[in-house]
Each structure stands twice: as C-alpha cells, then as structure tokens.
Design a protein around this motif. Structure first.
Motif, PDB file in Angstrom:
ATOM      1  N   ASP A 219       0.810  -1.225   0.000  1.00  0.00           N
ATOM      2  CA  ASP A 219       0.000   0.000   0.000  1.00  0.00           C
ATOM      3  C   ASP A 219       0.842   1.273   0.000  1.00  0.00           C
ATOM      4  O   ASP A 219       0.309   2.358  -0.224  1.00  0.00           O
ATOM      5  CB  ASP A 219      -0.900   0.053   1.252  1.00  0.00           C
ATOM      6  N   LEU A 220       2.127   1.137   0.263  1.00  0.00           N
ATOM      7  CA  LEU A 220       2.965   2.317   0.488  1.00  0.00           C
ATOM      8  C   LEU A 220       2.889   3.356  -0.630  1.00  0.00           C
ATOM      9  O   LEU A 220       2.698   4.545  -0.342  1.00  0.00           O
ATOM     10  CB  LEU A 220       4.410   1.906   0.774  1.00  0.00           C
ATOM     11  N   PRO A 221       3.016   2.991  -1.912  1.00  0.00           N
ATOM     12  CA  PRO A 221       2.945   4.033  -2.948  1.00  0.00           C
ATOM     13  C   PRO A 221       1.633   4.823  -2.932  1.00  0.00           C
ATOM     14  O   PRO A 221       1.643   6.054  -3.026  1.00  0.00           O
ATOM     15  CB  PRO A 221       3.102   3.250  -4.258  1.00  0.00           C
ATOM     16  N   GLN A 222       0.509   4.124  -2.772  1.00  0.00           N
ATOM     17  CA  GLN A 222      -0.775   4.820  -2.740  1.00  0.00           C
ATOM     18  C   GLN A 222      -0.927   5.666  -1.477  1.00  0.00           C
ATOM     19  O   GLN A 222      -1.461   6.776  -1.521  1.00  0.00           O
ATOM     20  CB  GLN A 222      -1.935   3.829  -2.840  1.00  0.00           C
ATOM     21  N   VAL A 223      -0.463   5.147  -0.348  1.00  0.00           N
ATOM     22  CA  VAL A 223      -0.545   5.910   0.900  1.00  0.00           C
ATOM     23  C   VAL A 223       0.289   7.182   0.796  1.00  0.00           C
ATOM     24  O   VAL A 223      -0.160   8.260   1.201  1.00  0.00           O
ATOM     25  CB  VAL A 223      -0.098   5.051   2.108  1.00  0.00           C
ATOM     26  N   LEU A 224       1.478   7.067   0.230  1.00  0.00           N
ATOM     27  CA  LEU A 224       2.319   8.263   0.081  1.00  0.00           C
ATOM     28  C   LEU A 224       1.665   9.294  -0.834  1.00  0.00           C
ATOM     29  O   LEU A 224       1.760  10.502  -0.579  1.00  0.00           O
ATOM     30  CB  LEU A 224       3.711   7.883  -0.421  1.00  0.00           C
ATOM     31  N   ASN A 225       0.988   8.839  -1.873  1.00  0.00           N
ATOM     32  CA  ASN A 225       0.265   9.777  -2.743  1.00  0.00           C
ATOM     33  C   ASN A 225      -0.863  10.464  -1.979  1.00  0.00           C
ATOM     34  O   ASN A 225      -1.069  11.678  -2.123  1.00  0.00           O
ATOM     35  CB  ASN A 225      -0.289   9.063  -3.977  1.00  0.00           C
ATOM     36  N   LEU A 226      -1.599   9.708  -1.179  1.00  0.00           N
ATOM     37  CA  LEU A 226      -2.657  10.309  -0.370  1.00  0.00           C
ATOM     38  C   LEU A 226      -2.089  11.295   0.646  1.00  0.00           C
ATOM     39  O   LEU A 226      -2.635  12.386   0.841  1.00  0.00           O
ATOM     40  CB  LEU A 226      -3.460   9.229   0.353  1.00  0.00           C
ATOM     41  N   CYS A 227      -0.992  10.916   1.284  1.00  0.00           N
ATOM     42  CA  CYS A 227      -0.342  11.818   2.244  1.00  0.00           C
ATOM     43  C   CYS A 227       0.101  13.116   1.561  1.00  0.00           C
ATOM     44  O   CYS A 227      -0.029  14.199   2.135  1.00  0.00           O
ATOM     45  CB  CYS A 227       0.867  11.145   2.891  1.00  0.00           C
ATOM     46  N   ARG A 228       0.593  12.982   0.353  1.00  0.00           N
ATOM     47  CA  ARG A 228       1.035  14.163  -0.410  1.00  0.00           C
ATOM     48  C   ARG A 228      -0.153  15.090  -0.678  1.00  0.00           C
ATOM     49  O   ARG A 228      -0.055  16.310  -0.544  1.00  0.00           O
ATOM     50  CB  ARG A 228       1.702  13.728  -1.713  1.00  0.00           C
ATOM     51  N   GLU A 229      -1.284  14.506  -1.044  1.00  0.00           N
ATOM     52  CA  GLU A 229      -2.483  15.301  -1.291  1.00  0.00           C
ATOM     53  C   GLU A 229      -2.946  16.018  -0.012  1.00  0.00           C
ATOM     54  O   GLU A 229      -3.297  17.193  -0.035  1.00  0.00           O
ATOM     55  CB  GLU A 229      -3.600  14.387  -1.812  1.00  0.00           C
TER      56      GLU A 229
ATOM     57  N   HIS B   1      -2.942  21.000   3.600  1.00  0.00           N
ATOM     58  CA  HIS B   1      -2.462  21.752   4.767  1.00  0.00           C
ATOM     59  C   HIS B   1      -1.592  22.941   4.356  1.00  0.00           C
ATOM     60  O   HIS B   1      -1.675  24.009   4.964  1.00  0.00           O
ATOM     61  CB  HIS B   1      -1.713  20.831   5.728  1.00  0.00           C
ATOM     62  N   ILE B   2      -0.781  22.763   3.347  1.00  0.00           N
ATOM     63  CA  ILE B   2       0.027  23.883   2.839  1.00  0.00           C
ATOM     64  C   ILE B   2      -0.898  25.004   2.376  1.00  0.00           C
ATOM     65  O   ILE B   2      -0.680  26.180   2.675  1.00  0.00           O
ATOM     66  CB  ILE B   2       0.961  23.414   1.699  1.00  0.00           C
ATOM     67  N   ASP B   3      -1.954  24.635   1.670  1.00  0.00           N
ATOM     68  CA  ASP B   3      -2.895  25.629   1.145  1.00  0.00           C
ATOM     69  C   ASP B   3      -3.630  26.370   2.256  1.00  0.00           C
ATOM     70  O   ASP B   3      -3.716  27.600   2.233  1.00  0.00           O
ATOM     71  CB  ASP B   3      -3.914  24.973   0.206  1.00  0.00           C
ATOM     72  N   ILE B   4      -4.169  25.645   3.227  1.00  0.00           N
ATOM     73  CA  ILE B   4      -4.969  26.330   4.250  1.00  0.00           C
ATOM     74  C   ILE B   4      -4.114  27.045   5.290  1.00  0.00           C
ATOM     75  O   ILE B   4      -4.594  27.962   5.941  1.00  0.00           O
ATOM     76  CB  ILE B   4      -5.985  25.394   4.938  1.00  0.00           C
ATOM     77  N   LEU B   5      -2.852  26.639   5.430  1.00  0.00           N
ATOM     78  CA  LEU B   5      -1.969  27.274   6.417  1.00  0.00           C
ATOM     79  C   LEU B   5      -0.953  28.210   5.769  1.00  0.00           C
ATOM     80  O   LEU B   5       0.052  28.558   6.386  1.00  0.00           O
ATOM     81  CB  LEU B   5      -1.263  26.208   7.256  1.00  0.00           C
ATOM     82  N   ASN B   6      -1.200  28.579   4.526  1.00  0.00           N
ATOM     83  CA  ASN B   6      -0.354  29.553   3.818  1.00  0.00           C
ATOM     84  C   ASN B   6       1.119  29.164   3.802  1.00  0.00           C
ATOM     85  O   ASN B   6       1.989  29.961   4.122  1.00  0.00           O
ATOM     86  CB  ASN B   6      -0.523  30.948   4.415  1.00  0.00           C
ATOM     87  N   GLY B   7       1.394  27.897   3.461  1.00  0.00           N
ATOM     88  CA  GLY B   7       2.773  27.473   3.283  1.00  0.00           C
ATOM     89  C   GLY B   7       3.509  27.075   4.539  1.00  0.00           C
ATOM     90  O   GLY B   7       4.725  26.962   4.532  1.00  0.00           O
ATOM     91  N   TYR B   8       2.832  26.849   5.631  1.00  0.00           N
ATOM     92  CA  TYR B   8       3.478  26.489   6.908  1.00  0.00           C
ATOM     93  C   TYR B   8       4.335  25.232   6.775  1.00  0.00           C
ATOM     94  O   TYR B   8       5.428  25.157   7.311  1.00  0.00           O
ATOM     95  CB  TYR B   8       2.395  26.305   7.969  1.00  0.00           C
TER      96      TYR B   8
END
Length: 155
Positions: A10-20, A25-32
């Motif tokens: 599952d690792l490749p798919q989990v990493l893709n989900l984590c990236r999303e 979080h980057i978007d809502i926290l303005n690049g934190y």
C-alpha cells in the motif's frame, strides 16, 4: 469499501494520499509545511508492520486507497487513565471526502482501541482546518488542550 490494516504494498498509494493531504495543509496554512519527504513520511506506516504500538489502517475501494489513519498507542503512567492512542496522520482523498470514509475509518480505529483497552484517543487539528475540526466534533471529540506557537523574528 473495506477498512483493513496497512500492508507494504500500500505504500505508494498511501504516500500519494499523504502528499495530497499535505498540499491541503500547505494551502490552508499559507505554506506552513514543506513539501513531503517520502522517506520521512513512510516511517510510521512501515513501523506499523513490526511495532505493536503503531496502528495503520487504510480504506480501500475497488483496489484503490481512498483514506488512511496512522496512530501510536502509548502508556502514560502519570495519568489516571494511562493508555492513550494518538492519531498522528489521518486523511481522505479529496475527491472522496464527504462520503463517510473518514467516519468508517474512525469507527474501525475506535473499535480497535476498545479491543486494546485504550482509555483515550487524542489528535491534533489546525484551527484553520475548519472542515476537519467540525468532523472531529461531530464524531464526539472535544477540545481539551490549546497548543500555542510564536514565530521568532530573524535578525
């Protein structure tokens, strides 16, 4: 849709989900946050395969992963109710949000915690992540501790 324990395949798919989820979080926290480092991100999931105190669950629909939950169970001897499960990482694919996947994942984790005699489940949620905050409130989580931070101005 099924909820099951994470496996190495599952690792490749989990990493893709984590990236999303990281991008969210980057978007809502303005690049934190920084961009995801897969080598660091995978540690907890891989640890869940061999360490009894780590739990990783995935939501699978037609062979595709659409959600995940990563948690650590610890004993806190300084507390009266000392067996604590801390959700470290939890996410649902953007296109699959609001379809009950988060609730089903949380239900499965809750039942696992009951079986393991866990006393309390904890997690952190950013104040600006209003949708996640409301999801946790609807599930029954209550605010308990406020974490605060102060950005240090560089000279």
């Amino acid at each position: 849709m099924i909820i099951r324990k994470f496996s190495e395949k599952d690792l490749p798919q989990v990493l893709n989900l984590c990236r999303e989820v990281r991008q969210h979080h980057i978007d809502i926290l303005n690049g934190y946050f920084t961009e995801q480092d897969d080598a660091i991100e995978q540690i907890g999931f891989v640890d869940s395969l061999t360490k009894d105190n780590m739990v990783a669950l995935v939501a699978e629909d037609d062979g595709n992963l659409c959600g995940y939950l990563l948690a650590e169970i610890k004993n806190a001897p300084y507390l009266q109710k000392s067996k604590i499960a801390h959700i470290c990482n939890f996410g649902v694919a953007k296109k699959m949000r609001r379809h009950g996947i988060g609730r089903v994942l949380m239900d499965a984790f809750y039942e696992l915690c009951r079986e393991e005699n866990v006393d309390e489940i904890r997690l952190g949620v950013f104040n600006k992540n209003v949708e996640a905050y409301r999801f946790y409130e609807r599930y029954g989580f209550l605010p308990f501790e406020q974490r605060m931070n102060l950005q240090v101005q560089k000279k």
